[in-house]
Design a protein around this motif. Structure first.
Motif, PDB file in Angstrom:
ATOM      1  N   MET A   1      46.567  48.711  39.391  1.00 58.97           N
ATOM      2  CA  MET A   1      46.726  47.263  39.288  1.00 58.97           C
ATOM      3  C   MET A   1      45.352  46.627  39.099  1.00 58.97           C
ATOM      4  O   MET A   1      44.372  47.047  39.689  1.00 58.97           O
ATOM      5  CB  MET A   1      47.384  46.705  40.542  1.00 58.97           C
ATOM      6  N   LEU A   2      45.328  45.628  38.252  1.00 56.66           N
ATOM      7  CA  LEU A   2      44.089  44.918  37.933  1.00 56.66           C
ATOM      8  C   LEU A   2      44.066  43.572  38.652  1.00 56.66           C
ATOM      9  O   LEU A   2      45.086  42.889  38.759  1.00 56.66           O
ATOM     10  CB  LEU A   2      44.001  44.672  36.428  1.00 56.66           C
ATOM     11  N   LYS A   3      42.884  43.174  39.095  1.00 61.04           N
ATOM     12  CA  LYS A   3      42.696  41.868  39.717  1.00 61.04           C
ATOM     13  C   LYS A   3      42.344  40.849  38.631  1.00 61.04           C
ATOM     14  O   LYS A   3      42.014  41.209  37.500  1.00 61.04           O
ATOM     15  CB  LYS A   3      41.576  41.937  40.749  1.00 61.04           C
ATOM     16  N   THR A   4      42.375  39.591  38.996  1.00 64.23           N
ATOM     17  CA  THR A   4      42.083  38.515  38.053  1.00 64.23           C
ATOM     18  C   THR A   4      40.729  38.715  37.380  1.00 64.23           C
ATOM     19  O   THR A   4      40.595  38.552  36.166  1.00 64.23           O
ATOM     20  CB  THR A   4      42.136  37.145  38.761  1.00 64.23           C
ATOM     21  N   LEU A  27      51.003  35.060  30.535  1.00 61.15           N
ATOM     22  CA  LEU A  27      50.536  36.342  31.059  1.00 61.15           C
ATOM     23  C   LEU A  27      51.286  36.650  32.342  1.00 61.15           C
ATOM     24  O   LEU A  27      51.256  35.856  33.293  1.00 61.15           O
ATOM     25  CB  LEU A  27      49.019  36.282  31.307  1.00 61.15           C
ATOM     26  N   ALA A  28      51.971  37.781  32.358  1.00 55.45           N
ATOM     27  CA  ALA A  28      52.758  38.173  33.527  1.00 55.45           C
ATOM     28  C   ALA A  28      51.857  38.793  34.590  1.00 55.45           C
ATOM     29  O   ALA A  28      50.833  39.403  34.283  1.00 55.45           O
ATOM     30  CB  ALA A  28      53.830  39.176  33.122  1.00 55.45           C
ATOM     31  N   CYS A  29      52.257  38.609  35.834  1.00 56.37           N
ATOM     32  CA  CYS A  29      51.556  39.254  36.942  1.00 56.37           C
ATOM     33  C   CYS A  29      52.488  39.324  38.139  1.00 56.37           C
ATOM     34  O   CYS A  29      53.552  38.720  38.151  1.00 56.37           O
ATOM     35  CB  CYS A  29      50.284  38.497  37.300  1.00 56.37           C
ATOM     36  N   THR A  30      52.045  40.061  39.136  1.00 57.95           N
ATOM     37  CA  THR A  30      52.730  40.125  40.413  1.00 57.95           C
ATOM     38  C   THR A  30      51.871  39.365  41.406  1.00 57.95           C
ATOM     39  O   THR A  30      50.651  39.545  41.432  1.00 57.95           O
ATOM     40  CB  THR A  30      52.881  41.586  40.869  1.00 57.95           C
ATOM     41  N   VAL A  31      52.488  38.515  42.202  1.00 58.54           N
ATOM     42  CA  VAL A  31      51.745  37.768  43.210  1.00 58.54           C
ATOM     43  C   VAL A  31      52.073  38.376  44.572  1.00 58.54           C
ATOM     44  O   VAL A  31      53.240  38.500  44.943  1.00 58.54           O
ATOM     45  CB  VAL A  31      52.109  36.272  43.188  1.00 58.54           C
ATOM     46  N   THR A  32      51.024  38.757  45.292  1.00 61.98           N
ATOM     47  CA  THR A  32      51.201  39.357  46.615  1.00 61.98           C
ATOM     48  C   THR A  32      51.558  38.266  47.626  1.00 61.98           C
ATOM     49  O   THR A  32      51.389  37.073  47.342  1.00 61.98           O
ATOM     50  CB  THR A  32      49.914  40.068  47.070  1.00 61.98           C
ATOM     51  N   PRO A  33      52.029  38.647  48.811  1.00 62.28           N
ATOM     52  CA  PRO A  33      52.339  37.641  49.836  1.00 62.28           C
ATOM     53  C   PRO A  33      51.132  36.773  50.210  1.00 62.28           C
ATOM     54  O   PRO A  33      51.297  35.643  50.653  1.00 62.28           O
ATOM     55  CB  PRO A  33      52.793  38.477  51.032  1.00 62.28           C
ATOM     56  N   THR A  34      49.934  37.294  49.999  1.00 63.46           N
ATOM     57  CA  THR A  34      48.727  36.512  50.315  1.00 63.46           C
ATOM     58  C   THR A  34      48.271  35.659  49.134  1.00 63.46           C
ATOM     59  O   THR A  34      47.262  34.972  49.214  1.00 63.46           O
ATOM     60  CB  THR A  34      47.572  37.434  50.744  1.00 63.46           C
ATOM     61  N   ARG A  36      47.428  36.753  45.995  1.00 66.44           N
ATOM     62  CA  ARG A  36      46.588  37.436  45.010  1.00 66.44           C
ATOM     63  C   ARG A  36      47.423  37.820  43.800  1.00 66.44           C
ATOM     64  O   ARG A  36      48.536  38.321  43.930  1.00 66.44           O
ATOM     65  CB  ARG A  36      45.965  38.680  45.621  1.00 66.44           C
ATOM     66  N   ARG A  37      46.872  37.576  42.628  1.00 62.05           N
ATOM     67  CA  ARG A  37      47.545  37.964  41.387  1.00 62.05           C
ATOM     68  C   ARG A  37      47.098  39.376  41.021  1.00 62.05           C
ATOM     69  O   ARG A  37      45.911  39.659  40.975  1.00 62.05           O
ATOM     70  CB  ARG A  37      47.173  37.006  40.262  1.00 62.05           C
ATOM     71  N   LEU A  38      48.071  40.227  40.726  1.00 65.82           N
ATOM     72  CA  LEU A  38      47.775  41.590  40.296  1.00 65.82           C
ATOM     73  C   LEU A  38      48.473  41.842  38.968  1.00 65.82           C
ATOM     74  O   LEU A  38      49.628  41.453  38.774  1.00 65.82           O
ATOM     75  CB  LEU A  38      48.254  42.603  41.341  1.00 65.82           C
ATOM     76  N   THR A  40      49.257  44.599  35.598  1.00 65.16           N
ATOM     77  CA  THR A  40      49.294  45.978  35.115  1.00 65.16           C
ATOM     78  C   THR A  40      48.619  46.006  33.748  1.00 65.16           C
ATOM     79  O   THR A  40      48.484  44.970  33.076  1.00 65.16           O
ATOM     80  CB  THR A  40      50.741  46.488  34.964  1.00 65.16           C
ATOM     81  N   ASP A  41      48.198  47.193  33.338  1.00 65.99           N
ATOM     82  CA  ASP A  41      47.647  47.343  31.990  1.00 65.99           C
ATOM     83  C   ASP A  41      48.670  46.891  30.955  1.00 65.99           C
ATOM     84  O   ASP A  41      48.317  46.273  29.948  1.00 65.99           O
ATOM     85  CB  ASP A  41      47.239  48.803  31.720  1.00 65.99           C
ATOM     86  N   GLU A  42      49.927  47.197  31.220  1.00 68.78           N
ATOM     87  CA  GLU A  42      51.000  46.808  30.292  1.00 68.78           C
ATOM     88  C   GLU A  42      51.107  45.289  30.170  1.00 68.78           C
ATOM     89  O   GLU A  42      51.295  44.766  29.074  1.00 68.78           O
ATOM     90  CB  GLU A  42      52.327  47.395  30.757  1.00 68.78           C
ATOM     91  N   ASP A  43      50.973  44.568  31.306  1.00 69.76           N
ATOM     92  CA  ASP A  43      50.994  43.094  31.271  1.00 69.76           C
ATOM     93  C   ASP A  43      49.913  42.571  30.345  1.00 69.76           C
ATOM     94  O   ASP A  43      50.149  41.687  29.515  1.00 69.76           O
ATOM     95  CB  ASP A  43      50.742  42.501  32.666  1.00 69.76           C
ATOM     96  N   VAL A  44      48.716  43.114  30.483  1.00 69.37           N
ATOM     97  CA  VAL A  44      47.578  42.636  29.692  1.00 69.37           C
ATOM     98  C   VAL A  44      47.737  43.044  28.228  1.00 69.37           C
ATOM     99  O   VAL A  44      47.464  42.246  27.320  1.00 69.37           O
ATOM    100  CB  VAL A  44      46.249  43.139  30.286  1.00 69.37           C
ATOM    101  N   ASP A  45      48.194  44.267  27.980  1.00 73.99           N
ATOM    102  CA  ASP A  45      48.423  44.715  26.602  1.00 73.99           C
ATOM    103  C   ASP A  45      49.423  43.810  25.896  1.00 73.99           C
ATOM    104  O   ASP A  45      49.222  43.409  24.745  1.00 73.99           O
ATOM    105  CB  ASP A  45      48.937  46.156  26.566  1.00 73.99           C
ATOM    106  N   THR A  46      50.512  43.493  26.577  1.00 74.36           N
ATOM    107  CA  THR A  46      51.548  42.625  26.004  1.00 74.36           C
ATOM    108  C   THR A  46      50.985  41.247  25.711  1.00 74.36           C
ATOM    109  O   THR A  46      51.225  40.677  24.645  1.00 74.36           O
ATOM    110  CB  THR A  46      52.754  42.520  26.962  1.00 74.36           C
ATOM    111  N   PHE A  47      50.223  40.707  26.653  1.00 71.02           N
ATOM    112  CA  PHE A  47      49.611  39.398  26.437  1.00 71.02           C
ATOM    113  C   PHE A  47      48.687  39.427  25.228  1.00 71.02           C
ATOM    114  O   PHE A  47      48.752  38.531  24.370  1.00 71.02           O
ATOM    115  CB  PHE A  47      48.816  38.954  27.668  1.00 71.02           C
TER     116      PHE A  47
END
Length: 60
Positions: A1-4, A27-34, A36-38, A40-47
């Motif tokens: 997982m990649l950080k911002t 741009l898709a991401c997963t947001v943690t309970p705290t 933080r946006r995380l 994936t390489d696939e998210d960034v490739d698609t974007f």
């Protein structure tokens, strides 16, 4: 997982720009309970593919 910051470096933009892309739904991401946006390489490739395709369609 990649950080911002990792994504910002990869895209050669600021972290604020990455957050803006997420907020706009570009741009898709997963947001943690705290909050933080995380990413994936696939998210960034698609974007990258869709963003630059859209951008090139508007350039003449």
């Amino acid at each position: 997982m990649l950080k911002t910051g990792d994504v910002a470096k990869r895209l050669r933009v600021s972290e604020n720009t990455v957050r803006d892309y997420v907020n706009r739904g570009w741009l898709a991401c997963t947001v943690t309970p705290t909050g933080r946006r995380l990413f994936t390489d696939e998210d960034v490739d698609t974007f990258e593919k869709t963003y630059y395709e859209r951008r090139n369609q508007h350039e003449i």
